[in-house]
Design a protein around this motif. Sequence first.
Motif, short mmCIF file in Angstrom:
data_model
loop_
_atom_site.label_atom_id
_atom_site.label_comp_id
_atom_site.label_asym_id
_atom_site.label_seq_id
_atom_site.Cartn_x
_atom_site.Cartn_y
_atom_site.Cartn_z
N SER A 182 -15.25 3.53 3.21
CA SER A 182 -14.51 2.39 2.64
C SER A 182 -13.03 2.71 2.43
O SER A 182 -12.17 1.84 2.55
CB SER A 182 -15.14 1.94 1.32
N SER A 183 -12.72 3.98 2.13
CA SER A 183 -11.33 4.34 1.85
C SER A 183 -10.45 4.30 3.10
O SER A 183 -9.26 3.98 3.02
CB SER A 183 -11.27 5.71 1.20
N PHE A 184 -11.04 4.62 4.25
CA PHE A 184 -10.27 4.52 5.50
C PHE A 184 -9.84 3.06 5.71
O PHE A 184 -8.71 2.78 6.08
CB PHE A 184 -11.12 5.00 6.69
N ILE A 185 -10.78 2.14 5.45
CA ILE A 185 -10.46 0.72 5.63
C ILE A 185 -9.45 0.26 4.59
O ILE A 185 -8.47 -0.40 4.92
CB ILE A 185 -11.75 -0.12 5.55
N ALA A 186 -9.69 0.65 3.33
CA ALA A 186 -8.78 0.23 2.25
C ALA A 186 -7.36 0.69 2.53
O ALA A 186 -6.41 -0.09 2.47
CB ALA A 186 -9.26 0.77 0.91
N LEU A 187 -7.21 1.97 2.87
CA LEU A 187 -5.87 2.52 3.08
C LEU A 187 -5.18 1.86 4.27
O LEU A 187 -3.99 1.56 4.23
CB LEU A 187 -5.97 4.04 3.27
N ALA A 188 -5.94 1.63 5.34
CA ALA A 188 -5.37 0.97 6.52
C ALA A 188 -4.90 -0.44 6.16
O ALA A 188 -3.82 -0.87 6.57
CB ALA A 188 -6.41 0.91 7.64
N MET A 189 -5.69 -1.15 5.34
CA MET A 189 -5.30 -2.50 4.91
C MET A 189 -4.05 -2.44 4.03
O MET A 189 -3.11 -3.20 4.22
CB MET A 189 -6.44 -3.17 4.12
N PHE A 190 -4.08 -1.55 3.03
CA PHE A 190 -2.94 -1.43 2.11
C PHE A 190 -1.65 -1.23 2.89
O PHE A 190 -0.66 -1.94 2.70
CB PHE A 190 -3.11 -0.24 1.16
N PHE A 191 -1.66 -0.23 3.78
CA PHE A 191 -0.44 0.09 4.51
C PHE A 191 -0.08 -0.98 5.53
O PHE A 191 1.08 -1.39 5.62
CB PHE A 191 -0.56 1.46 5.20
N GLY A 192 -1.07 -1.44 6.27
CA GLY A 192 -0.81 -2.46 7.30
C GLY A 192 -0.14 -3.69 6.71
O GLY A 192 0.92 -4.13 7.17
N ILE A 193 -0.75 -4.24 5.66
CA ILE A 193 -0.20 -5.45 5.04
C ILE A 193 1.10 -5.13 4.29
O ILE A 193 2.03 -5.92 4.29
CB ILE A 193 -1.24 -6.11 4.11
N GLY A 194 1.15 -3.95 3.69
CA GLY A 194 2.38 -3.53 3.01
C GLY A 194 3.56 -3.44 3.96
O GLY A 194 4.66 -3.89 3.65
N VAL A 195 3.32 -2.89 5.14
CA VAL A 195 4.38 -2.77 6.16
C VAL A 195 4.87 -4.15 6.58
O VAL A 195 6.07 -4.41 6.65
CB VAL A 195 3.85 -1.96 7.38
N ILE A 196 3.94 -5.06 6.82
CA ILE A 196 4.31 -6.42 7.23
C ILE A 196 5.14 -7.10 6.14
O ILE A 196 6.20 -7.68 6.39
CB ILE A 196 3.05 -7.26 7.57
N THR A 197 4.66 -7.00 4.89
CA THR A 197 5.35 -7.65 3.77
C THR A 197 6.75 -7.07 3.55
O THR A 197 7.72 -7.81 3.40
CB THR A 197 4.52 -7.49 2.48
N ALA A 198 6.85 -5.74 3.54
CA ALA A 198 8.14 -5.10 3.29
C ALA A 198 9.14 -5.45 4.38
O ALA A 198 10.31 -5.73 4.10
CB ALA A 198 7.97 -3.59 3.18
N ASN A 199 8.67 -5.46 5.63
CA ASN A 199 9.58 -5.79 6.73
C ASN A 199 10.03 -7.24 6.68
O ASN A 199 11.17 -7.55 7.01
CB ASN A 199 8.93 -5.46 8.08
N PHE A 200 9.13 -8.10 6.20
CA PHE A 200 9.49 -9.51 6.04
C PHE A 200 10.56 -9.65 4.95
O PHE A 200 11.55 -10.36 5.11
CB PHE A 200 8.25 -10.33 5.68
N MET A 201 10.37 -8.92 3.83
CA MET A 201 11.33 -9.00 2.73
C MET A 201 12.70 -8.45 3.08
O MET A 201 13.72 -8.94 2.62
CB MET A 201 10.80 -8.19 1.52
N TYR A 202 12.69 -7.36 3.86
CA TYR A 202 13.95 -6.67 4.14
C TYR A 202 14.50 -6.95 5.54
O TYR A 202 15.38 -6.23 6.00
CB TYR A 202 13.78 -5.17 3.92
#
Lengths: 185, 176
Positions: free
Chosen positions: A160-180
């Motif tokens: 489950s942690s592999f999936i959680a971490l991939a989701m956290f980073f994947g969506i985080g990267v998209i959001t941060a790039n959208f903001m900046y």
Amino acid sequence: MINLKQMKKSHSKEWSPYLAGALVGLLAITSVYLTTVFMGKSVFLGASTTFVRAAGLAAQFADPAYVEQNVYYTKEKVLIDWQFLMVIGIFFGALLSSKTDGSFKLENVPPLWKERFGSSIPKRAVFAFLGGIVAMIGARLADGCPSGHGLSGMMQLSESSFIALAMFFGIGVITANFMYQKRSK
Amino acid sequence: MSIDQLLGLATGIVFGFLLQKGRVLRYEKQVSALLLKDMTIFKFMLSAIVVGMFGILALSDMGLITLNHKAMNIGGLVLGGVLFGVGWAVMGYCPGTSVGAIGEGRWHAIFGVIGMVVGAGIYAQTYPFFKSTILAWSDLGKIGLPEAIGINHWIVAIVFTFITLMLFRWFEKKGL
């Protein structure tokens, strides 16, 4: 100029992230072992459940009956446990480290945020507050944060942690790039 | 203070000290990692995982500790992962680092901390709804990746370490 000197000073006191991270690995091993010996159960590093307990304590203060009948607070147990003190310890550890190497700095708004969104404290406060709400609901749904899933779960090779971490980073990267993203002027 | 609390406090102090020394508590480090411009927090996390993994798997094999996997609840992981990813990028901290950031003087992290406590309260109130919908969708149980794919955990650990070292080499080559 004084500022620059200070920056240089604090820069030279920082440790390689590889070294500091590896030491956190050793801390995690030691901590799991010690909790097993002294508490009779293996407890892994984590942080987000503490926020549930903090919310429960605040709610208890206002309305003890509400907390008593709430299913989630009953499940997670509202008490000041190992992890609660661990999270408080993070504050003191960071204070100790930054005060002794000169990197402690009172800051109203993060410099990177300021560059993009300005120096307004209320603006930063509103975004951080809303971001905090959304992040914590997410962490509770996923049953962990970058500590519980990212460090402890990965160390145990939890599926489950592999999936959680991939989701956290994947969506985080998209959001941060959208903001900046650069505004086309 | 109970032994549990004392152990927790001591562990937290060392953890916070190391997080600060690695400079991973900064908003800049967190957001720059998400902008894929500065890999400091990846270096820190992956180093911790690789070192911790060998010790924890060894202790577990010796029967000195018990592993505690989190449930493979697909709905919770996917929706939770999306919400956490968005919130993390907007707040610029994760739950553990937010508290440490206040410790190094970045007091504005308190707004994120308050938000997270409020978020936890909202979740506690809405938990029955999530439990009967998203969390009830598909729970594959608490399982490790090695068991799930049927490969010995030491082999998985060695492959993971190899991939991590290749990543580190690439980060350093690119100056990230």
